[in-house]
Design an enzyme around this catalytic site. Structure first.
Site, PDB file in Angstrom:
ATOM      1  N   GLU A 162       0.781  -1.245   0.000  1.00  0.00           N
ATOM      2  CA  GLU A 162       0.000   0.000   0.000  1.00  0.00           C
ATOM      3  C   GLU A 162       0.815   1.299   0.000  1.00  0.00           C
ATOM      4  O   GLU A 162       0.860   2.020   1.010  1.00  0.00           O
ATOM      5  CB  GLU A 162      -0.951   0.014   1.193  1.00  0.00           C
ATOM      6  CG  GLU A 162      -1.982  -1.094   1.161  1.00  0.00           C
ATOM      7  CD  GLU A 162      -3.133  -0.845   2.110  1.00  0.00           C
ATOM      8  OE1 GLU A 162      -3.034   0.047   2.961  1.00  0.00           O
ATOM      9  OE2 GLU A 162      -4.154  -1.539   1.979  1.00  0.00           O
ATOM     10  N   GLU A 199      -6.007  -8.222   0.352  1.00  0.00           N
ATOM     11  CA  GLU A 199      -6.742  -7.816   1.555  1.00  0.00           C
ATOM     12  C   GLU A 199      -8.157  -7.417   1.164  1.00  0.00           C
ATOM     13  O   GLU A 199      -8.372  -6.697   0.186  1.00  0.00           O
ATOM     14  CB  GLU A 199      -6.099  -6.597   2.249  1.00  0.00           C
ATOM     15  CG  GLU A 199      -4.908  -6.913   3.105  1.00  0.00           C
ATOM     16  CD  GLU A 199      -4.334  -5.682   3.796  1.00  0.00           C
ATOM     17  OE1 GLU A 199      -5.107  -4.804   4.228  1.00  0.00           O
ATOM     18  OE2 GLU A 199      -3.100  -5.606   3.890  1.00  0.00           O
TER      19      GLU A 199
HETATM   20  C1  BGP Z   1      -4.789  -1.896   5.117  1.00  0.00           C
HETATM   21  C2  BGP Z   1      -3.475  -2.312   5.714  1.00  0.00           C
HETATM   22  C3  BGP Z   1      -3.559  -3.278   6.834  1.00  0.00           C
HETATM   23  C4  BGP Z   1      -4.802  -3.155   7.705  1.00  0.00           C
HETATM   24  C5  BGP Z   1      -6.049  -2.871   6.908  1.00  0.00           C
HETATM   25  C6  BGP Z   1      -7.240  -2.495   7.732  1.00  0.00           C
HETATM   26  O1  BGP Z   1      -4.689  -0.593   4.694  1.00  0.00           O
HETATM   27  O2  BGP Z   1      -2.647  -2.885   4.735  1.00  0.00           O
HETATM   28  O3  BGP Z   1      -2.357  -3.189   7.515  1.00  0.00           O
HETATM   29  O4  BGP Z   1      -4.618  -2.377   8.805  1.00  0.00           O
HETATM   30  O5  BGP Z   1      -5.865  -1.867   5.962  1.00  0.00           O
HETATM   31  O6  BGP Z   1      -7.158  -1.155   8.068  1.00  0.00           O
HETATM   32  P1  BGP Z   1      -7.533  -0.595   9.483  1.00  0.00           P
HETATM   33  O7  BGP Z   1      -6.730  -1.410  10.421  1.00  0.00           O
HETATM   34  O8  BGP Z   1      -7.135   0.840   9.456  1.00  0.00           O
HETATM   35  O9  BGP Z   1      -8.980  -0.775   9.616  1.00  0.00           O
END
Ligand code: BGP
Length: 466
Positions: A159, A373
């Site tokens: 990301e 993800e």
């Molecule tokens: C993405 C990241 C993860 C994870 C996920 C959920 O952006 O790669 O590391 O954290 O999002 O986001 P959040 O934890 O802010 O809800």
């Protein structure tokens, strides 16, 4: 009833800093996050899910629940505590052990080299705004390729866009700078150059395995059909999606991207510079990516906006408190009638379908895609060891169904990694925003399969969405 392909990966995702805990153990060097979180005083990344010690148990759960792939990341500062130079053998051995344990169970492992956790020594010198960090990253990557031949799937970065914007636009990641578009663009570009350099090194040295990058790609739609709103969506898309896909797959920034950048820069007194040598590096790498990893949770609806920058990040789960207005780009709005999570993330599975079809059309050299993800942050209720998380199941079902449709329409998607395998620490939300298939009691570190874990198991076994 929809079918997913025979050799599909039904995976679970994690990241070193969010899962391992043990931030000061095993010779690990510091990262900027340690101090940032301490100062903030809301929560820490210790013990997180204690994956540093508990990984055999988590991999056992994978085997029991039909999960045939995981995403992990290597903590750069476990290998090089100062970012470069001296190697910490204890850190190296930890990842060998973890990879061995996964191999024993036939679990495919996707390994990310950088998931938001630049070693502090390099971070303090400007992180990826400092071009020396590019060289340090390439050296670290080369070390890993030589040291870990057992890895089949490498990912350079997780990301790049959220890194650039959370660090320099929203200010919710260290160093906590807000509304600095010059830094945002420099960070995006320098990290894409670092990616390209690592891919070129990987291919030219003939290392074993596959290599790709994980981009966060959240589809942008105009809030209405007005030309102003359509233009705002174009600008938002250009900075967050087109910029990265152009750099990855075209090896240059397209005319549309550059026009959008110029407009955004003008409104924000920002500047950029893309040296010719960098573009040659991008050009050389563009057909060498074995796969694209896509992180996709939500879509955005964008409205024209002429005011000053005003962003409020909803990091508490109080629905309706988030707002996002960026000068020279637009305002992301909540569209009436659409579902959203407590953190104001709009649930819109069509966005994933549209995104995948667009990549097939506009970037036909993409080769393969993994959804690296997707998932739903939810305040799970724990009652006597039982966690009924139907909203999460509904969410996954809808997104998987959009994914199956995209595969049917000819997009080569080879796997899906749910965020997250077990509950983990969330960077800007802490511990009440849970995503896992396995509930973690952060006090005892005990794991409990949620209703969604049983549902996912059945899906992995039947490859059928009912
Ligand atoms: C993405 C990241 C993860 C994870 C996920 C959920 O952006 O790669 O590391 O954290 O999002 O986001 P959040 O934890 O802010 O809800």
């Amino acid at each position: 009833m929809k079918k997913l392909p025979e050799h599909f990966i039904f995976g679970g995702a994690s990241a070193a800093y969010q899962a391992e805990g043990a931030t000061k153990e095993g010779g690990k060097g510091p990262v900027a996050w340690d101090e940032f979180l301490e100062k903030q005083g809301r929560f820490l990344a210790d013990p997180a899910s204690d994956f540093y010690h508990k990984y055999p148990e988590d991999l056992e759960l994978c085997s029991m629940f039909g999960i045939n792939g995981i995403r992990i990341s290597i903590a750069w500062s476990r290998i090089f505590p100062q970012g470069r130079g001296e190697v910490n053998r204890k850190g190296v051995e930890y990842y060998h052990d973890l990879l061995k344990e996964a191999k024993k169970r036939n679990i495919k492992v996707f390994v990310t080299l950088h998931h938001f956790d630049t070693p502090k020594a390099l971070f303090d010198q400007g992180d990826f705004l400092n071009r020396d960090t590019i060289d340090a990253f390439v050296a670290y990557a080369q070390f890993c390729f030589e040291e870990f031949p057992e890895v089949e799937y490498w990912t350079t970065f997780n990301e790049i866009y959220p890194i650039a914007t959370n660090q320099y636009l929203l200010g919710i990641f260290p160093p906590g700078i807000k509304y600095d578009l010059t830094k945002v663009i420099a960070c995006l570009h320098n990290m894409m150059v670092a990616h390209a350099k690592v891919v070129n090194l990987f291919k030219e040295s003939g290392f074993h395995g596959e290599i790709g990058v994980v981009h966060s790609l959240e589809t942008k739609y105009p809030a209405s059909n007005s030309p102003e709103d359509m233009h705002a969506a174009f600008l938002d898309d250009a900075l967050s999606i087109r910029f990265l896909l152009d750099a990855t797959y075209k090896g240059r920034y397209s005319k549309e991207t550059l026009e959008a950048l110029d407009e955004i820069c003008q409104a924000n007194d920002a500047v950029y510079d893309f040296p010719e040598a960098d573009l040659l590096e991008l050009e050389k790498a563009k057909d060498r990516n074995d796969y694209l990893g896509i992180n996709h949770y939500q879509s955005h609806f964008v409205k024209a906006y002429n005011g000053e920058n005003a962003i409020h990040h909803n990091g508490t789960g109080d629905k309706g408190t988030g707002s996002y207005k960026v000068k020279g780009i637009g305002e992301r709005i909540y569209k009436e009638g659409l579902e959203r999570t407590d953190w104001d993330w709009i649930i819109y599975p069509e966005g994933l379908y549209d995104l995948l079809l667009r990549i097939k059309k506009d970037y036909p050299n993409y080769k393969a895609i993994y959804i690296t993800e997707n998932g739903m942050g939810y305040k799970d209720e724990f009652k006597d060891g039982i966690i009924m998380d139907k909203p999460r199941i509904d969410y996954i079902k809808k997104y998987m169904s959009a994914l199956a449709d995209a595969i049917e329409a000819g997009v080569n998607v080879k796997g899906y990694f749910l965020w997250s395998l077990m509950d983990v620490f969330s960077w800007s939300n802490g511990y009440n925003k849970r995503y896992g298939l396995f509930f973690v009691d952060f006090e005892t570190q005990k794991r409990y399969p949620k209703e969604s874990a049983y549902w996912y198991k059945q899906l992995a076994e039947t490859k059928t969405l009912l």
